[in-house]
Design an enzyme around this catalytic site. Sequence first.
Site, mmCIF file in Angstrom:
data_model
loop_
_atom_site.group_PDB
_atom_site.id
_atom_site.type_symbol
_atom_site.label_atom_id
_atom_site.label_comp_id
_atom_site.label_asym_id
_atom_site.label_seq_id
_atom_site.Cartn_x
_atom_site.Cartn_y
_atom_site.Cartn_z
ATOM 1 N N GLU A 33 9.361 -21.246 -18.414
ATOM 2 C CA GLU A 33 9.230 -19.565 -18.289
ATOM 3 C C GLU A 33 10.293 -18.454 -18.491
ATOM 4 O O GLU A 33 9.986 -17.679 -19.017
ATOM 5 C CB GLU A 33 9.068 -20.016 -16.777
ATOM 6 C CG GLU A 33 8.881 -18.362 -15.929
ATOM 7 C CD GLU A 33 8.268 -17.356 -17.173
ATOM 8 O OE1 GLU A 33 7.729 -15.836 -16.586
ATOM 9 O OE2 GLU A 33 6.666 -17.757 -16.832
ATOM 10 N N HIS A 66 15.218 -36.061 -30.462
ATOM 11 C CA HIS A 66 14.085 -37.117 -31.249
ATOM 12 C C HIS A 66 13.214 -35.340 -32.397
ATOM 13 O O HIS A 66 12.362 -35.527 -32.638
ATOM 14 C CB HIS A 66 13.173 -36.570 -30.776
ATOM 15 C CG HIS A 66 13.229 -38.254 -29.815
ATOM 16 N ND1 HIS A 66 12.507 -39.642 -29.928
ATOM 17 C CD2 HIS A 66 13.895 -38.177 -27.794
ATOM 18 C CE1 HIS A 66 13.723 -40.505 -28.967
ATOM 19 N NE2 HIS A 66 13.935 -39.368 -27.992
ATOM 20 N N LYS A 101 -1.351 -6.487 -19.737
ATOM 21 C CA LYS A 101 -1.200 -7.132 -18.019
ATOM 22 C C LYS A 101 -2.285 -8.529 -18.172
ATOM 23 O O LYS A 101 -2.387 -9.461 -17.110
ATOM 24 C CB LYS A 101 -1.392 -6.011 -17.438
ATOM 25 C CG LYS A 101 -0.369 -6.636 -16.367
ATOM 26 C CD LYS A 101 0.876 -6.743 -15.976
ATOM 27 C CE LYS A 101 0.623 -7.664 -14.786
ATOM 28 N NZ LYS A 101 2.239 -8.330 -14.719
ATOM 29 N N LYS A 113 9.953 -15.211 -20.897
ATOM 30 C CA LYS A 113 10.064 -14.121 -20.905
ATOM 31 C C LYS A 113 11.407 -13.579 -21.552
ATOM 32 O O LYS A 113 10.895 -12.317 -21.716
ATOM 33 C CB LYS A 113 10.725 -14.011 -19.506
ATOM 34 C CG LYS A 113 10.961 -13.533 -18.506
ATOM 35 C CD LYS A 113 9.056 -13.122 -17.880
ATOM 36 C CE LYS A 113 8.823 -14.126 -17.552
ATOM 37 N NZ LYS A 113 7.317 -13.404 -17.199
ATOM 38 N N TRP A 166 -3.829 -1.377 -1.112
ATOM 39 C CA TRP A 166 -3.656 -3.469 -2.370
ATOM 40 C C TRP A 166 -4.236 -3.864 -1.290
ATOM 41 O O TRP A 166 -4.008 -3.836 -0.151
ATOM 42 C CB TRP A 166 -2.681 -3.689 -2.510
ATOM 43 C CG TRP A 166 -2.696 -5.015 -3.247
ATOM 44 C CD1 TRP A 166 -2.622 -5.448 -3.082
ATOM 45 C CD2 TRP A 166 -2.871 -4.890 -4.777
ATOM 46 N NE1 TRP A 166 -1.738 -6.695 -3.603
ATOM 47 C CE2 TRP A 166 -2.100 -5.936 -4.382
ATOM 48 C CE3 TRP A 166 -2.980 -4.491 -5.739
ATOM 49 C CZ2 TRP A 166 -2.438 -6.687 -6.054
ATOM 50 C CZ3 TRP A 166 -3.159 -4.546 -6.788
ATOM 51 C CH2 TRP A 166 -3.394 -5.977 -7.512
ATOM 52 N N GLU A 169 8.721 -11.888 -24.912
ATOM 53 C CA GLU A 169 7.879 -11.899 -24.475
ATOM 54 C C GLU A 169 8.688 -10.568 -24.692
ATOM 55 O O GLU A 169 7.330 -9.091 -24.399
ATOM 56 C CB GLU A 169 7.085 -11.573 -23.819
ATOM 57 C CG GLU A 169 7.686 -11.827 -22.546
ATOM 58 C CD GLU A 169 6.139 -12.261 -21.001
ATOM 59 O OE1 GLU A 169 4.932 -11.942 -21.745
ATOM 60 O OE2 GLU A 169 7.048 -12.430 -20.139
ATOM 61 N N ARG A 208 1.087 1.377 -5.768
ATOM 62 C CA ARG A 208 1.212 0.724 -5.001
ATOM 63 C C ARG A 208 0.037 0.138 -4.630
ATOM 64 O O ARG A 208 -0.334 -0.650 -3.372
ATOM 65 C CB ARG A 208 2.270 0.880 -3.193
ATOM 66 C CG ARG A 208 3.685 1.472 -3.859
ATOM 67 C CD ARG A 208 4.256 2.586 -2.809
ATOM 68 N NE ARG A 208 3.767 1.428 -1.665
ATOM 69 C CZ ARG A 208 4.993 1.163 -1.698
ATOM 70 N NH1 ARG A 208 5.805 1.025 -1.640
ATOM 71 N NH2 ARG A 208 5.172 0.340 -0.278
ATOM 72 N N CYS A 263 0.562 -1.162 0.015
ATOM 73 C CA CYS A 263 -0.418 -0.030 0.035
ATOM 74 C C CYS A 263 1.032 1.510 0.170
ATOM 75 O O CYS A 263 2.045 1.094 0.624
ATOM 76 C CB CYS A 263 -1.204 0.045 1.301
ATOM 77 S SG CYS A 263 -2.001 -0.816 1.542
ATOM 78 N N ASN A 273 0.806 0.077 5.874
ATOM 79 C CA ASN A 273 1.523 -1.119 4.760
ATOM 80 C C ASN A 273 1.895 -1.930 5.425
ATOM 81 O O ASN A 273 3.221 -1.522 6.558
ATOM 82 C CB ASN A 273 2.049 0.397 4.312
ATOM 83 C CG ASN A 273 2.982 -1.084 2.637
ATOM 84 O OD1 ASN A 273 2.167 -2.066 2.181
ATOM 85 N ND2 ASN A 273 4.006 -0.116 2.191
ATOM 86 N N GLY A 274 1.389 -3.294 5.611
ATOM 87 C CA GLY A 274 2.149 -4.681 6.032
ATOM 88 C C GLY A 274 1.380 -5.003 6.066
ATOM 89 O O GLY A 274 -0.263 -5.352 5.917
#
Length: 606
Positions: free
Chosen positions: A479, A502, A601, A483, A75, A486, A27, A2, A99-100
């Site tokens: 992954e 193969h 996103k 990354k 958040w 993209e 945030r 936050c 925040n936390g």
Amino acid sequence: MCGVVGYVGKKDCATVLIEALSKLEYRGYDSAGIAVFENGTIRVEKSKGRLANLIEKMKIDGKPDGHCGIGHTRWATHGEPSDINSHPHGNKRVTIVHNGIIENYKQIKDFLISKGYEFESETDTETVAKLLDYYYVDDPIETITKVIAEIQGSYALGIMFKDFTDTIFAVRKDSPLIVGVGKNENFIASDVPAIIKYTRDYYLLEPDEIAVVKKDEIIVYDIHKNVIEKELQTATWDIDAAEKGGYEHFMLKEIHEQPTSVKTTLTPRISNGMPDFSADGVDFDKLATYRKIFVVACGTAMHAGLVAKYIIEKIARVPVIVDIASEFRYRDPLITKEDLLIVISQSGETADTLAVVRLAKQVGAATMAIVNVKGSSIAREADMVIYTHAGPEISVASTKAYMVQISVMYLLAFEIAYSNGTITKEQCKQYTAELQNIPSGIEAAIELKKECQFVASKLMNTESLLYIGRGLDYALSMEGSLKLKEISYIHSESYAAGELKHGTISLVTDQMPVIAIATQTALVEKTISNIKEVKARGAMVILICGQSIDVGDDVADYIIKLPLVDDLMMPMIAAVPMQLIAYYTAVLKGCDVDKPRNLAKSVTVE
């Protein structure tokens, strides 16, 4: 994650707070609120949704009129996004922003209820506000000291006491907070962006240091009420750079946030050294009865699911089927009421994944969502929800969201294995302890950035490359390949190393880059053999492996050695250099790292 701000000075406080919060909205944007001393009382204005909603609300209610106050952009972690759960929290005596995460808020809440306190919100923050009120007599420093001795977890607190109308108080532990130093005005803020319009000078608060902030004075105390001399810091960034915390891109900032995000996600779900999802409402006695587990997701989240498959099957001995959401829903899947569906989504709004939840519910299967956004569509529709606490992820290419998804799946695997009786309590505690140490391993892996920059310089002009690995390393290579492609637009594919002969090995040409992952000790010899096969055909090999793995100079052209952790946990460490290689390659190519072409996103349509 936050955003916290505070202001004391001669300017219109509400205007300053809103301006400061606008620079911290990355945030959190579930809700926003401010508290301002107005005619000797604390007036609070807050609203669900983005900051714009609060601004519109104050057009109707009128802005608080004063020169001292605190603000917050949220958040959500505890409690869904709503007006009531929005910060600030408190009463006419004490009001706070936070925040936390307060880990022992339930115990504190039960204690305060026994003392006659009533609670309005579902937040952990309200317990801190009321605990401050409980202890408050006339000495704010004494009160804050008592409270921080009792609360467990992470916090950055901005505090107002009714008897101190020209002062804000601040304290932090494991969540960032700075004190901005102006001329006849001073500030508190989570990040430099909030205050850089007004001042570039600030103090960094250390854990459990208490700042007393007035318009012409700042005093910092330790927990013993001793005054501390602080070194003044000066920001050298411009405003755009400041929003990224001084990093060139949000992606790099978010890579660096991974240790904190993992710790924030895991800590509330570990009790007495054991996994504890009770606060999430997960019944593990029931989980132990499911016939099969389906893990369904898209893109990076699906790759997190592949890592989970290896871990769950290895230690819990439960069959796990991983599938792409867009394929799963159209192939008449063999899922029944005896099975568990786990869906993974950063946004909680991925259209194909949401459709899978609905399909599973139609056949009576149990559904669990692992998402990052409170109150999202998938979170609302799933039977069980486990929220990751990554905070907002701005860069389109996912890094910290992927990492916290994996961390949750590890902890789930340990709990399922223990519930099934395939591991003992002692083994479960050992696995959990090793997972708790992973944030420090991630920090060490981030320090490999120079090696990753050098490798990136060797990749920037290539047109195509391969990633290879076996077992967990194969899941990880998928992954890494995604990354890179993209954000750098280099054609990249990942293959199980044992499949090279193969067909895939026909693609290897002179100086073609091959990035090999070899972190699993039991599979190293076979992976090395595959590496030699591509090396013999002219490939330029980049090897990412563990510290304990000894390879000859003839195996790879460049080697990145990872911090030493248990093989089982290696995917969380090895992911970091692959993120950094992708990032630096894209930077060197001049690509728009945070907003790669053609990508969004959150994919909310099919």
